[in-house]
Design an enzyme around this catalytic site. Sequence first.
Site, mmCIF file in Angstrom:
data_model
loop_
_atom_site.group_PDB
_atom_site.id
_atom_site.type_symbol
_atom_site.label_atom_id
_atom_site.label_comp_id
_atom_site.label_asym_id
_atom_site.label_seq_id
_atom_site.Cartn_x
_atom_site.Cartn_y
_atom_site.Cartn_z
ATOM 1 N N LYS A 184 0.863 -1.187 0.000
ATOM 2 C CA LYS A 184 0.000 0.000 0.000
ATOM 3 C C LYS A 184 0.895 1.231 0.000
ATOM 4 C CE LYS A 184 -3.503 2.705 0.433
ATOM 5 N NZ LYS A 184 -2.704 3.889 0.045
ATOM 6 N N HIS A 185 0.969 1.893 -1.140
ATOM 7 C CA HIS A 185 1.753 3.120 -1.245
ATOM 8 C C HIS A 185 0.947 4.281 -0.686
ATOM 9 C CE1 HIS A 185 5.038 1.538 -3.875
ATOM 10 N NE2 HIS A 185 4.115 0.603 -4.048
#
Length: 547
Positions: A184-185
């Site tokens: 998850k950026h």
Amino acid sequence: MRQRILCSRIFTVPFYYTNFIPVRAYIPIARYFALPSLSHRSIIMPKSERQKRNVEANIDKAASSSSMPSAVAEEVTDRIGGLRIRAENEVQKTIWKPESSQTIANADVENVSETTLKSSASLSRIFKGNLLENFTVDNSTYSLAQIRATFYPKFENEKSDQEIRSRMIEVVSKGLGTLEVTLKHSGSLFMYAGHEGGAYTAVGVFVLGRMFHEAWGTAAGKKQVEFNDFLEINRMCISMELVTAVLGDHGQRPREDYVVVTAVTELGNGKPKFYSTPEVIAFCRKWRLPTNHVWLFSTRRSVTSFFAAYDALCEEGLATTVCRALDEVADISVPGSNDHIKVQGEILEGLVARIVSHESSKHIEEVLRKYPPPPVEGAGLDLGPSLREICAANRSDEKQQIKALLQSVGSSFCPNFSDWFGVESGDSHSKNADKSVVSKFLQAHPSDFSTTKLQEMIRLMRERRLPVAFKCYHNFHKISSVSVDNLFYKMVIHVHSDSAFRRYQKEMRSKPGLWPLYRGFFVDINLFKANKEKAAEIAKNQHRWNC
């Protein structure tokens, strides 16, 4: 101390469709998404780099409480312990320094400005009168709605975390599916459907254009044109996580400004079709777009090892530690195009876990053989001022900041400025259309199946008074076709609260044919008068799709 569990914190994020440049007061958020699959859960990694790390205690706790075989838990614990030591030695404090000033490359400023002036003059004549106000809906009035960009439906989040975990392990153990985990950026949702599809985030357009130059080098301009044409002809959009410092810090200032492709969608004339992860990787490697880090867990041993690793690292894990731990226990690990540690840093916002097809491992291996990692041909080129330099140089004037970004990215990605500034250069709101567009759209006869389903969705949301806004804009790309009997608009559905998704999903259970409410929703709308021949043709097609 009580350990955090899966999805212990969930935040709702507004989706910004309009020209959105720097916002400094951005809350640290996580954006979650799901495919229509068995289960899906996002996992938050707390941002606690400054705290004293006590991973050993968490490992012991996870190993003792886990329902997995003890031998597996012991093996995972040993591996993670070694990884933690190596990761701590590699962590370095990141301090961003602006790049040196460079000349603007590949920007046809004069051509963009000239096109914008001509477009503004034409639009002023066309919209001199209020065509919408004088457009009456009668029996000859039809509407055509086409989805231009969308993101996954929001996943249901009513079940407990342990129930989701148990279900995932059960599905994988029975060979009914594979657990897919991605990074998850920490960024913002950016959807792009070509320069005519409604990309209203100038920062995103600039970063995407810059990444084309880095990937393709001197051939970037040609490839940008081909890419925009490809999206337009095939009616597709790509969704990305846009990570930049100028849109606000989400817990950590990223080292670089970049995008990561999270979804590729074929819009067609029916319900949107989302690509599988192997298909996304193939698409991105063909166009040299950045992909995410992906891990696949296809056996009971590997999937239980994943949850043991998560339990051990969820409190204090850094990107280096977490990625190495998952590499150790995953059946397949596909590194992303951008190393999270290099482009964003060691603080990891989270992981996204979902159940996908049990054939995914075979499909992804085929894709990796057919599409090797593409070369980077623009690494040594002078690409001009960076995003941060341009925004800093135009800090006091938002409109000038947008113009500077679009001029720098070049005319391939931005042929004119009408999507951002509307008709008159002095009126930044002239792109907005009257709210009566929605009412007249619902009153008109649908001209195809997709329009019928979209009308059904919008009508239900308005009747149930869901917290949803419908924002309408003039479609400046259709100015040559506008007349008193033929109007074109763009609409975005903006969901204000997660309660709308829960209430909408309840409606879907009683109405199986109802289309999902997507996280992001761009729609092109055409209101027109049809003669007898055209009306008969539409009626014939309507009978066909009703059958």
